[in-house]
Design a protein around this motif. Structure first.
Motif, PDB file in Angstrom:
ATOM      1  N   THR A 247       0.856  -1.184   0.000  1.00 47.72           N
ATOM      2  CA  THR A 247       0.000   0.000   0.000  1.00 47.72           C
ATOM      3  C   THR A 247       0.892   1.233   0.000  1.00 47.72           C
ATOM      4  N   ARG A 248       0.738   2.047  -1.033  1.00 45.64           N
ATOM      5  CA  ARG A 248       1.584   3.237  -1.193  1.00 45.64           C
ATOM      6  C   ARG A 248       0.917   4.419  -0.494  1.00 45.64           C
ATOM      7  N   ILE A 249       1.624   4.993   0.456  1.00 49.73           N
ATOM      8  CA  ILE A 249       1.067   6.071   1.271  1.00 49.73           C
ATOM      9  C   ILE A 249       1.774   7.388   1.001  1.00 49.73           C
ATOM     10  N   VAL A 250       0.972   8.429   0.889  1.00 49.06           N
ATOM     11  CA  VAL A 250       1.490   9.794   0.800  1.00 49.06           C
ATOM     12  C   VAL A 250       1.111  10.517   2.084  1.00 49.06           C
ATOM     13  N   VAL A 251       2.085  11.136   2.719  1.00 47.40           N
ATOM     14  CA  VAL A 251       1.872  11.822   3.991  1.00 47.40           C
ATOM     15  C   VAL A 251       1.967  13.331   3.795  1.00 47.40           C
ATOM     16  N   PHE A 252       0.993  14.035   4.340  1.00 48.94           N
ATOM     17  CA  PHE A 252       1.039  15.494   4.399  1.00 48.94           C
ATOM     18  C   PHE A 252       1.151  15.884   5.872  1.00 48.94           C
ATOM     19  N   GLN A 253       2.192  16.634   6.200  1.00 47.46           N
ATOM     20  CA  GLN A 253       2.384  17.048   7.578  1.00 47.46           C
ATOM     21  C   GLN A 253       2.741  18.528   7.658  1.00 47.46           C
TER      22      GLN A 253
ATOM     23  N   ILE B 233      -6.251  30.981   4.973  1.00 45.39           N
ATOM     24  CA  ILE B 233      -5.515  30.756   3.729  1.00 45.39           C
ATOM     25  C   ILE B 233      -6.491  30.821   2.569  1.00 45.39           C
ATOM     26  N   GLU B 234      -6.393  31.856   1.806  1.00 48.39           N
ATOM     27  CA  GLU B 234      -7.325  32.077   0.695  1.00 48.39           C
ATOM     28  C   GLU B 234      -7.007  31.192  -0.498  1.00 48.39           C
ATOM     29  N   SER B 235      -5.711  30.893  -0.703  1.00 43.46           N
ATOM     30  CA  SER B 235      -5.302  30.100  -1.866  1.00 43.46           C
ATOM     31  C   SER B 235      -4.483  28.895  -1.410  1.00 43.46           C
TER      32      SER B 235
ATOM     33  N   HIS C 277      -3.579  23.093   9.975  1.00 39.20           N
ATOM     34  CA  HIS C 277      -4.366  24.240   9.519  1.00 39.20           C
ATOM     35  C   HIS C 277      -5.645  23.751   8.837  1.00 39.20           C
ATOM     36  N   PRO C 278      -6.817  24.159   9.306  1.00 39.80           N
ATOM     37  CA  PRO C 278      -8.071  23.637   8.746  1.00 39.80           C
ATOM     38  C   PRO C 278      -8.254  23.945   7.267  1.00 39.80           C
ATOM     39  N   ASP C 279      -7.794  25.087   6.810  1.00 37.99           N
ATOM     40  CA  ASP C 279      -7.953  25.409   5.386  1.00 37.99           C
ATOM     41  C   ASP C 279      -7.139  24.458   4.517  1.00 37.99           C
ATOM     42  N   LEU C 280      -5.950  24.113   4.957  1.00 42.90           N
ATOM     43  CA  LEU C 280      -5.111  23.194   4.188  1.00 42.90           C
ATOM     44  C   LEU C 280      -5.667  21.775   4.247  1.00 42.90           C
ATOM     45  N   ALA C 281      -6.105  21.355   5.429  1.00 49.20           N
ATOM     46  CA  ALA C 281      -6.654  20.009   5.569  1.00 49.20           C
ATOM     47  C   ALA C 281      -7.917  19.848   4.728  1.00 49.20           C
ATOM     48  N   ASP C 282      -8.809  20.825   4.769  1.00 47.30           N
ATOM     49  CA  ASP C 282     -10.039  20.764   3.970  1.00 47.30           C
ATOM     50  C   ASP C 282      -9.722  20.693   2.476  1.00 47.30           C
ATOM     51  N   TYR C 283      -8.765  21.498   2.056  1.00 42.73           N
ATOM     52  CA  TYR C 283      -8.408  21.527   0.636  1.00 42.73           C
ATOM     53  C   TYR C 283      -7.791  20.198   0.217  1.00 42.73           C
ATOM     54  N   LEU C 284      -6.927  19.641   1.049  1.00 39.91           N
ATOM     55  CA  LEU C 284      -6.299  18.363   0.724  1.00 39.91           C
ATOM     56  C   LEU C 284      -7.345  17.273   0.538  1.00 39.91           C
ATOM     57  N   VAL C 285      -8.338  17.238   1.396  1.00 40.41           N
ATOM     58  CA  VAL C 285      -9.392  16.232   1.269  1.00 40.41           C
ATOM     59  C   VAL C 285     -10.137  16.404  -0.051  1.00 40.41           C
TER      60      VAL C 285
ATOM     61  N   LYS D  59     -12.728  16.744  11.593  1.00 36.89           N
ATOM     62  CA  LYS D  59     -14.077  16.471  11.111  1.00 36.89           C
ATOM     63  C   LYS D  59     -14.218  17.099   9.736  1.00 36.89           C
ATOM     64  N   ILE D  60     -13.907  16.299   8.733  1.00 36.25           N
ATOM     65  CA  ILE D  60     -13.909  16.792   7.355  1.00 36.25           C
ATOM     66  C   ILE D  60     -14.713  15.826   6.494  1.00 36.25           C
ATOM     67  N   LYS D  61     -15.721  16.326   5.849  1.00 34.96           N
ATOM     68  CA  LYS D  61     -16.522  15.506   4.952  1.00 34.96           C
ATOM     69  C   LYS D  61     -15.653  14.989   3.817  1.00 34.96           C
ATOM     70  N   GLY D  62     -15.770  13.684   3.557  1.00 32.01           N
ATOM     71  CA  GLY D  62     -15.005  13.086   2.474  1.00 32.01           C
ATOM     72  C   GLY D  62     -13.746  12.383   2.945  1.00 32.01           C
ATOM     73  N   ALA D  63     -13.467  12.452   4.252  1.00 35.52           N
ATOM     74  CA  ALA D  63     -12.295  11.788   4.808  1.00 35.52           C
ATOM     75  C   ALA D  63     -12.710  10.844   5.923  1.00 35.52           C
ATOM     76  N   GLN D  64     -11.864   9.872   6.206  1.00 36.44           N
ATOM     77  CA  GLN D  64     -12.039   9.043   7.388  1.00 36.44           C
ATOM     78  C   GLN D  64     -11.444   9.808   8.561  1.00 36.44           C
ATOM     79  N   CYS D  65     -12.251  10.115   9.559  1.00 36.62           N
ATOM     80  CA  CYS D  65     -11.811  10.997  10.645  1.00 36.62           C
ATOM     81  C   CYS D  65     -12.032  10.352  12.020  1.00 36.62           C
ATOM     82  N   PRO D  66     -11.263   9.319  12.343  1.00 36.64           N
ATOM     83  CA  PRO D  66     -11.376   8.770  13.694  1.00 36.64           C
ATOM     84  C   PRO D  66     -10.908   9.805  14.713  1.00 36.64           C
ATOM     85  N   PHE D  67     -11.368   9.651  15.960  1.00 31.80           N
ATOM     86  CA  PHE D  67     -11.001  10.610  17.000  1.00 31.80           C
ATOM     87  C   PHE D  67      -9.496  10.602  17.248  1.00 31.80           C
ATOM     88  N   THR D  68      -8.894   9.408  17.194  1.00 29.21           N
ATOM     89  CA  THR D  68      -7.446   9.251  17.299  1.00 29.21           C
ATOM     90  C   THR D  68      -7.001   8.225  16.266  1.00 29.21           C
TER      91      THR D  68
END
Length: 211
Positions: free
Chosen positions: A5-11, A46-48, A68-76, A92-101
């Protein structure tokens, strides 16, 4: 043999470092093929977001550790457009798997080897003379805490292990202790302790039934 499984990480400022370390140490048939790190000082709004995140990545799964919520939302949104599943624990982002931990992820289809090995913890236990003789972690937290604590309860009575293991997990938990579940009122660190307690309790029950 199945392809890894090939994973891409955004941090953001090393926010995924401990998780990646755990995945690489305890995961099998998983390959982290790219790590996109955003280390700049970010504005409140973050506007852009496309200036920070491009859509030229490919993979089987994306792990979002962006704060940053703007970046996380955009990534999803980008991942949804590319039909790449994305896990964003603690958000809590629609379109993503968002477990509490990271240790709160259920068994969900489409997450490859990562979903098989990381999420709600699962233990296998052997008891000898009323003490825990062996314990094996079959699934657990991507930070590695599920595996790291196993040696600390060898030789303990089950009742003692049920209080020791979740406490030791909380010491190692890398989740934000200020994050609270509005339903349970517990922090993410307490939640991590609870799910490991339940996993151990389930494993002990199964072990007794096999005697």
């Amino acid at each position: 043999m199945n392809q890894p499984t090939r994973i891409v990480v955004f941090q953001e400022k090393g926010s995924g470092r401990e998780k990646m370390k755990g995945i690489q140490e305890f995961g099998k048939n998983i390959e982290i093929i790219d790590v996109i790190s955003i280390d700049a000082i970010l504005p409140d709004f973050i506007e852009s977001p496309e200036e920070y995140i491009t859509d030229d990545f490919e993979g089987d799964l994306v792990l979002c550790y962006l704060k940053h919520p703007d970046l996380a939302d955009y990534l999803v949104r980008v991942c949804n457009n590319k039909n790449i599943p994305v896990i964003a624990a603690g958000k809590k982002i629609k379109g993503a798997q968002c477990p509490f931990t990271c240790c709160g992820l259920g068994r969900i289809k489409g997450l490859g080897a990562y979903g098989d090995q990381f999420g709600f913890p699962e233990y296998q236990i052997k008891i000898n003379n009323g003490k825990i003789a062996e314990i094996k972690a079959k699934r657990g937290a991507s930070c590695g805490a599920t595996w790291d604590v196993t040696s600390r309860i060898i030789g303990l009575a089950p009742e003692e292990a049920l209080t020791t293991l979740p406490r030791e997990v909380q010491y190692l938990c890398t989740a934000d202790p200020s994050a609270f579940d509005p339903i349970s009122g517990k922090s993410s660190v307490h939640y991590a302790g609870d799910v490991h307690h339940q996993a151990l309790k389930k494993a002990l029950k199964f072990s007794r039934e096999q005697e």
